[in-house]
Enzyme design. Structure first.
Site, PDB file in Angstrom:
ATOM      1  N   LYS A 154      -7.175  11.624 -10.959  1.00 12.76           N
ATOM      2  CA  LYS A 154      -8.082  10.594 -10.709  1.00 12.76           C
ATOM      3  C   LYS A 154      -8.445  10.368  -9.170  1.00 12.76           C
ATOM      4  O   LYS A 154      -7.459   9.356  -8.608  1.00 12.76           O
ATOM      5  CB  LYS A 154      -8.068   9.446 -11.469  1.00 12.76           C
ATOM      6  CG  LYS A 154      -9.281   8.580 -11.900  1.00 12.76           C
ATOM      7  CD  LYS A 154     -10.030   7.760 -10.681  1.00 12.76           C
ATOM      8  CE  LYS A 154      -9.112   6.600 -10.060  1.00 12.76           C
ATOM      9  NZ  LYS A 154      -9.824   6.381  -8.694  1.00 12.76           N
ATOM     10  N   GLY A 208      -0.705   5.060  -3.491  1.00 11.37           N
ATOM     11  CA  GLY A 208      -1.510   4.193  -3.013  1.00 11.37           C
ATOM     12  C   GLY A 208      -0.751   2.883  -2.812  1.00 11.37           C
ATOM     13  O   GLY A 208       0.161   2.970  -2.325  1.00 11.37           O
ATOM     14  N   SER A 209      -1.583   1.536  -2.821  1.00 10.50           N
ATOM     15  CA  SER A 209      -1.057   0.504  -2.459  1.00 10.50           C
ATOM     16  C   SER A 209       0.207  -0.169  -3.422  1.00 10.50           C
ATOM     17  O   SER A 209      -0.017   0.237  -4.640  1.00 10.50           O
ATOM     18  CB  SER A 209      -2.071  -0.441  -2.219  1.00 10.50           C
ATOM     19  OG  SER A 209      -2.683  -0.844  -3.433  1.00 10.50           O
ATOM     20  N   THR A 240      -1.377  -2.128  -6.588  1.00  7.97           N
ATOM     21  CA  THR A 240      -1.911  -1.189  -7.621  1.00  7.97           C
ATOM     22  C   THR A 240      -0.895  -0.871  -8.355  1.00  7.97           C
ATOM     23  O   THR A 240      -0.649  -0.861  -9.625  1.00  7.97           O
ATOM     24  CB  THR A 240      -2.667  -0.080  -7.202  1.00  7.97           C
ATOM     25  OG1 THR A 240      -3.890  -0.592  -6.361  1.00  7.97           O
ATOM     26  CG2 THR A 240      -3.292   0.557  -8.303  1.00  7.97           C
ATOM     27  N   ALA A 241       0.272  -0.536  -7.732  1.00  7.50           N
ATOM     28  CA  ALA A 241       1.576   0.264  -8.395  1.00  7.50           C
ATOM     29  C   ALA A 241       2.190  -0.803  -9.301  1.00  7.50           C
ATOM     30  O   ALA A 241       2.678  -0.510 -10.511  1.00  7.50           O
ATOM     31  CB  ALA A 241       2.645   0.490  -7.235  1.00  7.50           C
ATOM     32  N   GLU A 301       4.068   6.410  -4.733  1.00  5.34           N
ATOM     33  CA  GLU A 301       4.343   6.576  -3.402  1.00  5.34           C
ATOM     34  C   GLU A 301       3.474   5.417  -2.755  1.00  5.34           C
ATOM     35  O   GLU A 301       2.310   5.497  -2.699  1.00  5.34           O
ATOM     36  CB  GLU A 301       3.749   7.870  -3.022  1.00  5.34           C
ATOM     37  CG  GLU A 301       4.621   9.131  -3.318  1.00  5.34           C
ATOM     38  CD  GLU A 301       5.865   9.331  -2.852  1.00  5.34           C
ATOM     39  OE1 GLU A 301       6.203   8.684  -1.408  1.00  5.34           O
ATOM     40  OE2 GLU A 301       6.638  10.076  -3.230  1.00  5.34           O
ATOM     41  N   CYS A 345      -0.194   6.326   5.554  1.00  2.00           N
ATOM     42  CA  CYS A 345       1.114   5.416   5.132  1.00  2.00           C
ATOM     43  C   CYS A 345       2.198   5.515   5.997  1.00  2.00           C
ATOM     44  O   CYS A 345       3.136   4.778   6.055  1.00  2.00           O
ATOM     45  CB  CYS A 345       1.420   5.850   3.706  1.00  2.00           C
ATOM     46  SG  CYS A 345       1.979   7.671   3.595  1.00  2.00           S
ATOM     47  N   GLU A 357       1.188  -4.655   5.607  1.00  2.00           N
ATOM     48  CA  GLU A 357       0.598  -3.120   6.042  1.00  2.00           C
ATOM     49  C   GLU A 357      -0.842  -3.468   6.377  1.00  2.00           C
ATOM     50  O   GLU A 357      -1.832  -3.900   5.634  1.00  2.00           O
ATOM     51  CB  GLU A 357       0.520  -2.419   5.054  1.00  2.00           C
ATOM     52  CG  GLU A 357       0.081  -0.913   5.081  1.00  2.00           C
ATOM     53  CD  GLU A 357       0.133  -0.008   3.917  1.00  2.00           C
ATOM     54  OE1 GLU A 357      -0.237  -0.379   2.768  1.00  2.00           O
ATOM     55  OE2 GLU A 357       0.593   1.306   4.117  1.00  2.00           O
TER      56      GLU A 357
HETATM   57  P1  NAD Z   1      -5.268   1.585  -3.727  1.00  2.00           P
HETATM   58  O1  NAD Z   1      -3.898   1.209  -4.474  1.00  2.00           O
HETATM   59  O2  NAD Z   1      -6.449   0.651  -3.747  1.00  2.00           O
HETATM   60  O3  NAD Z   1      -5.817   2.906  -4.716  1.00  2.00           O
HETATM   61  C1  NAD Z   1      -5.125   4.213  -4.919  1.00  2.00           C
HETATM   62  C2  NAD Z   1      -5.677   4.822  -6.122  1.00  2.00           C
HETATM   63  O4  NAD Z   1      -5.307   4.008  -7.410  1.00  2.00           O
HETATM   64  C3  NAD Z   1      -7.142   4.888  -6.036  1.00  2.00           C
HETATM   65  O5  NAD Z   1      -7.481   6.328  -6.884  1.00  2.00           O
HETATM   66  C4  NAD Z   1      -7.770   3.722  -7.054  1.00  2.00           C
HETATM   67  O6  NAD Z   1      -8.984   4.221  -7.541  1.00  2.00           O
HETATM   68  C5  NAD Z   1      -6.819   3.831  -8.105  1.00  2.00           C
HETATM   69  N1  NAD Z   1      -6.501   2.515  -8.603  1.00  2.00           N
HETATM   70  C6  NAD Z   1      -6.592   1.160  -8.347  1.00  2.00           C
HETATM   71  N2  NAD Z   1      -6.577   0.272  -9.324  1.00  2.00           N
HETATM   72  C7  NAD Z   1      -5.994   0.874 -10.140  1.00  2.00           C
HETATM   73  C8  NAD Z   1      -5.563   0.548 -11.630  1.00  2.00           C
HETATM   74  N3  NAD Z   1      -5.435  -0.805 -11.879  1.00  2.00           N
HETATM   75  N4  NAD Z   1      -4.821   1.477 -12.272  1.00  2.00           N
HETATM   76  C9  NAD Z   1      -4.848   2.706 -12.094  1.00  2.00           C
HETATM   77  N5  NAD Z   1      -5.317   3.226 -10.983  1.00  2.00           N
HETATM   78  C10 NAD Z   1      -5.842   2.342  -9.956  1.00  2.00           C
HETATM   79  O7  NAD Z   1      -4.818   2.315  -2.254  1.00  2.00           O
HETATM   80  P2  NAD Z   1      -5.781   2.698  -1.561  1.00  2.00           P
HETATM   81  O8  NAD Z   1      -6.497   1.760  -0.831  1.00  2.00           O
HETATM   82  O9  NAD Z   1      -6.721   4.045  -1.988  1.00  2.00           O
HETATM   83  O10 NAD Z   1      -4.891   3.599  -0.473  1.00  2.00           O
HETATM   84  C11 NAD Z   1      -4.084   3.012   0.598  1.00  2.00           C
HETATM   85  C12 NAD Z   1      -2.845   2.760   0.271  1.00  2.00           C
HETATM   86  O11 NAD Z   1      -2.024   3.954  -0.234  1.00  2.00           O
HETATM   87  C13 NAD Z   1      -1.924   2.194   1.231  1.00  2.00           C
HETATM   88  O12 NAD Z   1      -1.105   1.251   0.965  1.00  2.00           O
HETATM   89  C14 NAD Z   1      -1.264   3.219   1.984  1.00  2.00           C
HETATM   90  O13 NAD Z   1       0.130   3.010   2.450  1.00  2.00           O
HETATM   91  C15 NAD Z   1      -0.752   3.744   0.425  1.00  2.00           C
HETATM   92  N6  NAD Z   1      -0.300   5.482   0.680  1.00  2.00           N
HETATM   93  C16 NAD Z   1       0.824   5.627   0.460  1.00  2.00           C
HETATM   94  C17 NAD Z   1       1.064   6.970   0.637  1.00  2.00           C
HETATM   95  C18 NAD Z   1       2.561   7.127   0.521  1.00  2.00           C
HETATM   96  O14 NAD Z   1       2.886   8.600   0.317  1.00  2.00           O
HETATM   97  N7  NAD Z   1       3.667   6.671   0.279  1.00  2.00           N
HETATM   98  C19 NAD Z   1       0.483   7.923   1.084  1.00  2.00           C
HETATM   99  C20 NAD Z   1      -0.709   7.503   1.507  1.00  2.00           C
HETATM  100  C21 NAD Z   1      -1.396   6.209   1.145  1.00  2.00           C
END
Ligand code: NAD
Length: 489
Positions: free
Chosen positions: A180, A233-234, A237-238, A255, A289, A393
């Site tokens: 996804k 992601g963020s 969300t994690a 991550e 990130c 961040e």
């Molecule tokens: P996000 O957490 O908003 O979204 C990431 C993904 O999760 C998207 O596909 C989104 O649709 C999905 N998502 C959102 N809510 C969800 C839920 N409740 N259940 C399941 N999936 C859900 O993050 P973003 O804004 O897309 O990305 C930016 C973030 O990602 C920043 O915090 C950045 O630091 C982080 N990031 C981390 C790394 C790493 O390797 N550590 C790499 C790149 C980005």
């Protein structure tokens, strides 16, 4: 008719069981450099996820029983096909995400290709453990098997790069996947789906369900037949994913975000350090990130550093991402641009100084990009460690520069945030770089360089930056289940 045709929206479809399937509703996707809607992304939910998980489950017995070598050939073929279309992928990534075409051509797509080649190779070289217990007449050994259907969720900043960093090891190990991608950057994942059959990936091995996190993402996380979730992601969300997957005891790799420090000692080689730190702060609009956002400079060189750093940052050209001479493209969305700008405003309200960029220098854009989400590289000084700009961040082209006196002090301050993803240390003193690297709470420490990666080695964060690591051995362990077998002879 020609005009109407050229303005026609790109409409994506889910890829389930080897076939493209339309969805009943769609989400608008914007071109960040113009502010126009140009693409429609399926707004998938439970039903679509259910179909994709079923296809992945059905494909698992055959895919998992193939030899690593057979799977390796297929991954290499897929890498070749993406590489063959590199320019089309790069153009699409730049248009969809706002990143510069140069960055997409030199970083995103080459790395996506490399991800498949890397895991095609590394899967051939794992060995399992064996121990002997002669007094008991026993031999013990471990065996590893794929887990099943892997749920892969990726963000918008490095769309194909990060998605393939998950798909490649997952399928190399013999799992089947439901991926996804971010609803804001789905196009290159959809383009990749078009190449799967030609590469020899059997139907159902890779399924891609497009849609919003709260709907499609959550349906995947909550699905009982998906035992493993790899998420980038963020941190926010994690938390949600951890909570939702807890009743199923899922295996999670997380991550997450960073608030990465650069520590610059007075014996650093500034001719290397300054251009690299400008790059580590502003590459991909600061939307990586691993980007540096807190720069600690030893007091003796602070003024000199700041002067040269600002001068270098001002050289970075912001504008139309499809112009190959640009260094900074557009931010992902209007909302995100607003959020990043607000951080600068808050810093100013707290008494910090904005030395260049947002609100200080004129942002000149071509007529076609006036409604795009652009922002100049921005340097903030005289900001307190407690400020939200030094703690949270920002994920945009904003970096803070502050002075420090001693090694002991700077380690404490660098560690004084909730995150722990990446750090850089600049010094000519070998003893010092080792000492500091050991004491930083950070999954990755680069000394006298930035973003030099060996994919063999673990990647991931400490503290609020994540749980788990990815890399040759780490991804292999994550995407397989280990068993210990004892034989008495
Ligand atoms: P996000 O957490 O908003 O979204 C990431 C993904 O999760 C998207 O596909 C989104 O649709 C999905 N998502 C959102 N809510 C969800 C839920 N409740 N259940 C399941 N999936 C859900 O993050 P973003 O804004 O897309 O990305 C930016 C973030 O990602 C920043 O915090 C950045 O630091 C982080 N990031 C981390 C790394 C790493 O390797 N550590 C790499 C790149 C980005």
């Amino acid at each position: 008719p020609t005009m109407a045709h050229s303005k026609a929206l790109l409409v994506l479809e889910n890829f389930i069981g080897g076939k493209f399937v339309p969805c009943s509703s769609y989400i608008d996707s914007y071109n960040p450099s113009t502010g126009d809607v140009y693409c429609r992304v399926p707004d998938s939910g439970k039903e679509e996820v259910e179909a994709a998980v079923k296809a992945a489950k059905d494909a698992f017995p055959i895919w998992s029983s193939k030899s690593p070598l057979e799977r390796s050939h297929i991954l290499n073929k897929l890498a070749d096909l993406i590489e063959h279309d590199l320019e089309a992928f790069a153009q699409a990534e730049s248009k969809d995400q706002g990143k510069t075409i140069t960055f997409a051509r030199t970083v995103d797509i080459p790395r996506a290709v490399h991800n498949f080649r890397f895991f095609a190779s590394s899967i051939l070289h794992h060995v399992t453990e064996c121990t002997e217990m002669p007094t008991m007449g026993c031999v013990h050994y471990t065996s590893r098997a794929p887990v099943g259907v892997a749920g892969l969720i990726s963000p918008w900043n490095l769309p194909l790069y990060l998605l393939t960093w998950k798909i490649a090891p997952a399928i190399a190990c013999g799992n089947t996947v439901v991926a996804k991608p971010s609803e804001m950057t789905s196009v290159t994942a959809w383009m990749m789906c078009k190449l799967l059959e030609k590469a020899g990936v059997p139907p159902g091995v890779v399924n891609v369900v497009f849609g919003a996190g709260a709907k499609a993402g959550e349906a995947l996380v909550c699905h009982p037949d998906v035992p493993l979730i790899s998420f980038t992601g963020s941190t926010l969300t994690a938390w949600r994913i951890t909570e939702k997957s807890a009743p199923h005891c899922k295996r999670l790799s997380l991550e997450l975000g960073g608030k990465n420090p650069a520590i610059i000692f007075d014996d650093a080689d500034l001719s290397q350090c300054i251009p690299t730190t400008v790059r580590s702060s502003f590459a991909n609009q600061g939307e990586i990130c691993l980007c540096t956002s807190r720069i600690f400079v030893q007091r003796g060189i602070y003024s000199e550093f700041l002067k040269k750093f600002v001068a270098e940052a001002k050289k970075w050209k912001t504008g139309n991402p499809s112009d190959p001479t640009m260094d900074v493209g557009a931010l992902i969305s209007k909302e995100h641009l607003e959020k990043v700008r607000n951080y600068v405003k808050k810093a100013q309200a707290e008494g910090a100084k904005v030395l260049c960029g947002e609100g200080v220098d004129p942002l000149v854009l071509p007529p076609g990009n006036q409604k795009g989400y652009f922002m100049l590289p921005t340097v903030i000084a005289e900001v307190k460690d407690e400020s939200c700009c030094m703690q949270e961040e920002i994920f945009g082209p904003v970096t803070c520069v502050v002075a420090f006196d001693t090694e002991e002090e700077v380690i404490k301050r660098a560690n004084g945030v909730k995150y722990g993803l990446a750090a850089t240390v600049w010094s000519g003193n070998v003893g010092r770089v080792h000492r500091v690297a050991h004491r930083l709470q950070s999954g990755l420490v680069w000394t006298n360089c930035w973003l030099v990666r060996d994919l063999n080695l673990p990647f991931g964060g400490m503290k609020a930056s994540g749980i788990g690591r990815e890399g040759a051995k780490d991804s292999y362990e994550f995407f397989t289940e280990v068993k210990t077998i004892t034989i008495k002879h």
